[in-house]
Design an enzyme around this catalytic site. Structure first.
Site, PDB file in Angstrom:
ATOM      1  N   GLU A   1     -26.533 -11.380  20.348  1.00  0.00           N
ATOM      2  CA  GLU A   1     -27.746 -11.277  21.681  1.00  0.00           C
ATOM      3  C   GLU A   1     -27.746 -11.476  22.625  1.00  0.00           C
ATOM      4  OE1 GLU A   1     -29.776 -14.733  20.714  1.00  0.00           O
ATOM      5  OE2 GLU A   1     -28.884 -15.703  19.107  1.00  0.00           O
TER       6      GLU A   1
ATOM      7  N   SER B   1     -36.644 -18.922  20.382  1.00  0.00           N
ATOM      8  CA  SER B   1     -36.141 -18.587  21.351  1.00  0.00           C
ATOM      9  C   SER B   1     -37.850 -19.043  22.205  1.00  0.00           C
ATOM     10  CB  SER B   1     -37.175 -17.356  20.502  1.00  0.00           C
ATOM     11  OG  SER B   1     -36.973 -15.939  21.476  1.00  0.00           O
TER      12      SER B   1
ATOM     13  N   HIS C   1     -30.594 -12.636  16.634  1.00  0.00           N
ATOM     14  CA  HIS C   1     -31.984 -13.580  17.840  1.00  0.00           C
ATOM     15  C   HIS C   1     -32.115 -14.286  16.875  1.00  0.00           C
ATOM     16  CE1 HIS C   1     -33.944 -15.240  20.730  1.00  0.00           C
ATOM     17  NE2 HIS C   1     -34.861 -14.662  19.898  1.00  0.00           N
TER      18      HIS C   1
END
Length: 282
Positions: free
Chosen positions: A219, A125, A249
């Site tokens: 996502e 991320s 995610h």
């Protein structure tokens, strides 16, 4: 409305897992920041491989410990150690504090004798975005590139311009676009969110090492990953993109998921292959 401290506590409670019995952890420092070092406590794993892992959390939450089980899963394929740093978080320390810390960590690994041919980098991320920014900064500083990098659900477009911000709104089980916008605002703190060091999707990626990008189809950040792979390919970077159907995610964080285990296995083997030799992961 939760406070920043409460958000960090919730993130830690949600994702922190016990480490495998054959993995030893120790507190250390790297690049002037607290860090967690992992080594496998089994005979014959005393090699020179080094994994630098950068945790996610929207630049606001997260820690080296909260994602250590993912780091440990990748480490199974290497012969050496893994280090994950606790870079400074926003809003107390907005951009460029985090990328400054990450580059300092990478530089210290090289200065302390890590062979770039035995060095790999990974992140999830926001941490995956910081991996890309760190590689760009290292390249521009004339530092050698690592052997490879793995990016889980990279958040590389802080302008939220990807089509999946609309098409996956309501499908993504974790985020709405406004949630990501709030996190990115804390980090950018008024800086131009389209600037390449904030949104490395818009950077020149020429000269970066081979990349593996994994993302879930469910996502908001799906198109961040897809467009990053396209940008890398256009810039002559060897890149592999994997889109996992119906996964959210950073689904790799779910240690009870068969899809997560398989993705981490592929990621670990990708890194090991670029280091010049496949490990058995035993």
């Amino acid at each position: 409305m939760f406070t920043i401290a409460q958000r960090r506590e919730q993130f830690a409670a949600l994702f922190t897992r016990p480490l495998p019995a054959d993995v030893d952890s120790s507190a250390t420092t790297l690049g002037g920041r607290p860090a967690l070092e992992l080594r496998r406590a089994v005979p014959g794993t005393t090699g020179e491989d080094v994994l630098l892992y950068l945790h996610g959390g929207g630049f606001v939450v997260g820690s080296a410990r909260a994602t250590a089980h993912v780091t440990a899963a990748l480490l199974r394929h290497l012969d050496g150690r893994a280090v994950s740093i606790d870079y400074r978080l926003a809003p107390e320390h907005p951009f460029p504090a985090a990328p400054d810390d990450c580059l300092a960590a990478y530089r210290e690994l090289l200065d302390s004798g890590a062979d770039p041919r035995r060095l790999v980098v990974a992140g999830d991320s926001a941490g995956a975005a910081l991996v890309v920014v760190t590689l760009i900064r290292a390249r521009d500083a004339g530092l050698p590139m690592p052997a490879a990098a793995v990016l889980f659900s990279p958040a590389v477009d802080l302008t939220l311009s990807g089509a999946s911000m609309r098409s996956k709104d309501g499908v993504d089980p974790f985020f709405a676009p406004a949630d990501l916008g709030w996190l990115f605002d804390q980090y950018a703190a008024g800086s131009d969110r389209s600037a390449p060091e904030l949104s490395p999707l818009f950077a020149d990626l020429t000269g970066l090492p081979p990349l593996l990008i994994q993302v879930g189809s469910s996502e908001l950040l799906l198109d961040d990953a897809v467009r990053l792979a396209g940008r890398a390919g256009a810039d002559e970077v060897a890149v592999t993109l994997e889109v996992a159907p119906r996964q959210p995610h950073v689904f790799q964080l779910d240690d009870g998921s068969a899809e997560a285990a398989a993705a981490l296995e592929r990621a670990g083997r990708f890194l090991a292959a670029r280091l010049g030799g496949e490990r058995d992961g035993s």
